[in-house]
Motif scaffolding. Sequence first.
Motif, PDB file in Angstrom:
ATOM      1  N   ARG A 126       0.880  -1.170   0.000  1.00 32.72           N
ATOM      2  CA  ARG A 126       0.000   0.000   0.000  1.00 32.72           C
ATOM      3  C   ARG A 126       0.912   1.212   0.000  1.00 32.72           C
ATOM      4  NH1 ARG A 126      -5.225   0.792   3.557  1.00 32.72           N
ATOM      5  NH2 ARG A 126      -5.816  -0.957   2.270  1.00 32.72           N
ATOM      6  N   GLU A 127       0.707   2.058  -0.969  1.00 36.60           N
ATOM      7  CA  GLU A 127       1.508   3.261  -1.116  1.00 36.60           C
ATOM      8  C   GLU A 127       0.650   4.445  -0.699  1.00 36.60           C
ATOM      9  OE1 GLU A 127       3.657   5.167  -4.924  1.00 36.60           O
ATOM     10  OE2 GLU A 127       3.918   3.009  -4.698  1.00 36.60           O
ATOM     11  N   VAL A 177       0.443   8.395  -0.502  1.00 37.98           N
ATOM     12  CA  VAL A 177       1.023   9.587  -1.118  1.00 37.98           C
ATOM     13  C   VAL A 177       0.822  10.774  -0.189  1.00 37.98           C
ATOM     14  CG1 VAL A 177       1.045  10.987  -3.227  1.00 37.98           C
ATOM     15  CG2 VAL A 177       0.473   8.566  -3.348  1.00 37.98           C
ATOM     16  N   SER A 183      -3.785  10.214  -0.706  1.00 36.95           N
ATOM     17  CA  SER A 183      -4.333   9.157  -1.559  1.00 36.95           C
ATOM     18  C   SER A 183      -3.541   7.860  -1.373  1.00 36.95           C
ATOM     19  CB  SER A 183      -4.321   9.588  -3.027  1.00 36.95           C
ATOM     20  OG  SER A 183      -2.990   9.809  -3.460  1.00 36.95           O
ATOM     21  N   CYS A 184      -4.184   6.758  -1.760  1.00 35.11           N
ATOM     22  CA  CYS A 184      -3.590   5.426  -1.582  1.00 35.11           C
ATOM     23  C   CYS A 184      -3.624   4.658  -2.885  1.00 35.11           C
ATOM     24  CB  CYS A 184      -4.390   4.635  -0.568  1.00 35.11           C
ATOM     25  SG  CYS A 184      -3.674   4.670   1.043  1.00 35.11           S
ATOM     26  N   ILE A 185      -2.600   3.863  -3.077  1.00 39.40           N
ATOM     27  CA  ILE A 185      -2.528   2.956  -4.214  1.00 39.40           C
ATOM     28  C   ILE A 185      -2.190   1.584  -3.645  1.00 39.40           C
ATOM     29  CG2 ILE A 185      -1.385   2.481  -6.413  1.00 39.40           C
ATOM     30  CD1 ILE A 185      -0.382   5.443  -6.287  1.00 39.40           C
ATOM     31  N   GLU A 186      -2.901   0.555  -4.083  1.00 37.94           N
ATOM     32  CA  GLU A 186      -2.623  -0.803  -3.633  1.00 37.94           C
ATOM     33  C   GLU A 186      -2.237  -1.651  -4.827  1.00 37.94           C
ATOM     34  OE1 GLU A 186      -5.312  -2.639  -0.813  1.00 37.94           O
ATOM     35  OE2 GLU A 186      -6.265  -0.681  -0.515  1.00 37.94           O
ATOM     36  N   TYR A 187      -1.202  -2.461  -4.653  1.00 39.03           N
ATOM     37  CA  TYR A 187      -0.750  -3.353  -5.722  1.00 39.03           C
ATOM     38  C   TYR A 187       0.186  -4.398  -5.127  1.00 39.03           C
ATOM     39  CZ  TYR A 187       3.192  -0.097  -5.490  1.00 39.03           C
ATOM     40  OH  TYR A 187       4.231   0.689  -5.046  1.00 39.03           O
ATOM     41  N   ARG A 233       6.007  10.004  -0.679  1.00 38.18           N
ATOM     42  CA  ARG A 233       5.151   8.829  -0.454  1.00 38.18           C
ATOM     43  C   ARG A 233       5.842   7.809   0.435  1.00 38.18           C
ATOM     44  NH1 ARG A 233       7.639   8.202  -5.280  1.00 38.18           N
ATOM     45  NH2 ARG A 233       8.243   6.122  -5.957  1.00 38.18           N
ATOM     46  N   MET A 243       5.868   3.643   0.951  1.00 42.83           N
ATOM     47  CA  MET A 243       5.486   2.310   0.491  1.00 42.83           C
ATOM     48  C   MET A 243       5.553   1.385   1.697  1.00 42.83           C
ATOM     49  SD  MET A 243       7.507   1.857  -3.108  1.00 42.83           S
ATOM     50  CE  MET A 243       6.968   0.177  -3.322  1.00 42.83           C
ATOM     51  N   GLN A 263      -3.455   7.054   8.109  1.00 45.75           N
ATOM     52  CA  GLN A 263      -4.379   7.794   7.248  1.00 45.75           C
ATOM     53  C   GLN A 263      -5.306   8.696   8.060  1.00 45.75           C
ATOM     54  OE1 GLN A 263      -5.717   4.265   5.002  1.00 45.75           O
ATOM     55  NE2 GLN A 263      -5.149   5.447   3.186  1.00 45.75           N
TER      56      GLN A 263
END
Length: 109
Positions: free
Chosen positions: A13-14, A16, A20-24, A76, A78, A95
């Motif tokens: 989970r990144e 920023v 905001s969040c980005i999951e991959y 960011r 990670m 968060q």
Amino acid sequence: SIANLLQKATPVREIVIDGSCIEYDITYREVVEFFGLQPRHLRVFTQERALAGIIPYENMVVYKFEHLKGMLFWDRLMIFDAHLPSVHAFISTLQASMRRNGLIEERLK
């Protein structure tokens, strides 16, 4: 072996700076290739007996503190193993703090 390790993927989970969040998922090979990480530094992420570590690079910091591990950039964070309950709890708290700080900042304007 190192070849098997490089193929292993971990949920990330990144977070920023804007909240905001980005999951991959990312493999350790991708970590080495995309970020220029030295393969020997993967031990910080993969060896359970590695208690803590901070490895500074030119544009990032690799970190591990107990169950928290990942990479810190200027904009960011990670966080690896995002599927683990303890890591998920940390991410939720982080968060919430970011949202609270954003609200405080807005009130001060």
